[in-house]
Design an enzyme around this catalytic site. Structure first.
Site, PDB file in Angstrom:
ATOM      1  N   CYS A 122       0.821  -1.214   0.000  1.00  0.00           N
ATOM      2  CA  CYS A 122       0.000   0.000   0.000  1.00  0.00           C
ATOM      3  C   CYS A 122       0.861   1.272   0.000  1.00  0.00           C
ATOM      4  O   CYS A 122       1.439   1.603  -1.028  1.00  0.00           O
ATOM      5  CB  CYS A 122      -0.982  -0.052   1.157  1.00  0.00           C
ATOM      6  SG  CYS A 122      -2.412   0.990   0.857  1.00  0.00           S
ATOM      7  N   HIS A 136      -3.353  -5.124   1.463  1.00  0.00           N
ATOM      8  CA  HIS A 136      -2.649  -5.400   2.733  1.00  0.00           C
ATOM      9  C   HIS A 136      -2.662  -6.886   3.079  1.00  0.00           C
ATOM     10  O   HIS A 136      -3.498  -7.316   3.886  1.00  0.00           O
ATOM     11  CB  HIS A 136      -3.347  -4.657   3.878  1.00  0.00           C
ATOM     12  CG  HIS A 136      -3.173  -3.184   3.863  1.00  0.00           C
ATOM     13  ND1 HIS A 136      -2.164  -2.535   4.523  1.00  0.00           N
ATOM     14  CD2 HIS A 136      -3.903  -2.221   3.268  1.00  0.00           C
ATOM     15  CE1 HIS A 136      -2.270  -1.241   4.345  1.00  0.00           C
ATOM     16  NE2 HIS A 136      -3.316  -1.017   3.585  1.00  0.00           N
ATOM     17  N   GLU A 153      -0.876  -8.338   5.094  1.00  0.00           N
ATOM     18  CA  GLU A 153      -0.591  -8.489   6.528  1.00  0.00           C
ATOM     19  C   GLU A 153      -1.854  -8.360   7.376  1.00  0.00           C
ATOM     20  O   GLU A 153      -1.823  -8.649   8.570  1.00  0.00           O
ATOM     21  CB  GLU A 153       0.482  -7.472   6.969  1.00  0.00           C
ATOM     22  CG  GLU A 153       0.044  -6.028   7.143  1.00  0.00           C
ATOM     23  CD  GLU A 153      -0.153  -5.264   5.837  1.00  0.00           C
ATOM     24  OE1 GLU A 153      -0.105  -5.873   4.746  1.00  0.00           O
ATOM     25  OE2 GLU A 153      -0.400  -4.045   5.918  1.00  0.00           O
TER      26      GLU A 153
HETATM   27  N1  GLN Z   1      -3.418   6.291   0.762  1.00  0.00           N
HETATM   28  C1  GLN Z   1      -2.223   6.042   1.493  1.00  0.00           C
HETATM   29  C2  GLN Z   1      -1.032   6.762   0.905  1.00  0.00           C
HETATM   30  O1  GLN Z   1      -1.022   7.164  -0.209  1.00  0.00           O
HETATM   31  C3  GLN Z   1      -1.925   4.567   1.564  1.00  0.00           C
HETATM   32  C4  GLN Z   1      -2.969   3.862   2.376  1.00  0.00           C
HETATM   33  C5  GLN Z   1      -2.482   2.617   3.052  1.00  0.00           C
HETATM   34  O2  GLN Z   1      -1.283   2.353   3.151  1.00  0.00           O
HETATM   35  N2  GLN Z   1      -3.416   1.870   3.564  1.00  0.00           N
HETATM   36  O3  GLN Z   1      -0.082   6.889   1.582  1.00  0.00           O
END
Ligand code: GLN
Length: 190
Positions: free
Chosen positions: A78, A164, A166
């Site tokens: 992410c 994610h 995890e």
């Molecule tokens: N939207 C977040 C970002 O750009 C990432 C979101 C997340 O890691 N769950 O940093």
């Protein structure tokens, strides 16, 4: 084998648990000297702008970027994907990333994802997730949504997911990362 988890912000303990389930030791990375002795590093989800700022503040940005660009194994989930794909951040994956790519209506959702080389779909947990709009020819796309958005990919030492792993019970991506490290070190020692 010890794998580091960047521990400045975000979903850190969840990655620790997953890697423990893969039978590897983990080390939290908060400062440059923590990088010694690890064989790979996880960049967790969180908020990429914040993690970027903290990396600079803790003087981890340059050493980490150097590692990433010198074939050091890294797994970004992410926000970790965002940092790895942005050319002004760690610049470890050749792709165009769209932050918060699913808009407000679908801020968070779960979807079963078909992943290359996985026999069963993977439970994708998306939280204000990014996606990759385009990737370079050196990038192997591992998972694409029905509308073509790329949500998992690999380029040499760099593994990324927009979702994610995890936050699930499914350790297949973490296992894949561990396997990648083991096969890399075999190549180096040969
Ligand atoms: N939207 C977040 C970002 O750009 C990432 C979101 C997340 O890691 N769950 O940093």
């Amino acid at each position: 084998m010890v794998i580091g988890i960047l521990a400045l912000q975000g979903a850190v303990s969840e990655h620790v648990n997953m890697l423990k389930r893969c039978n590897v030791q983990t080390k939290l990375i908060n400062k440059p000297s923590d990088l010694h002795g690890i064989k790979g590093i996880v960049i967790p989800g969180g908020e990429s702008t914040t993690i970027h700022k903290l990396l600079v503040r803790e003087k981890l940005f340059e050493p980490l970027k150097k590692l990433v660009q010198h074939n050091f194994p890294v797994f970004g989930t992410c926000a970790g994907l965002v940092l790895l794909a942005q050319s002004d951040a760690l610049n470890g994956l050749d792709g165009e990333v769209k932050r918060n790519g699913f808009g407000r209506q679908r801020e968070s959702f779960e979807s079963l994802i078909e992943v290359a080389d996985f026999t069963k779909p993977f439970p994708g947990v998306f939280i204000r997730a990014p996606y990759l709009e385009k990737v370079g020819t050196d990038v192997k796309t591992l998972a694409t949504l029905a509308d073509g958005r790329i949500v998992a990919a690999k380029q040499n030492n760099v593994l990324v997911t927009a979702f994610h792993p995890e936050l699930t019970k499914d350790i297949r991506f973490h296992k894949l990362f561990v396997k990648q490290i083991v096969s890399n070190s075999n190549i180096v020692s040969k």
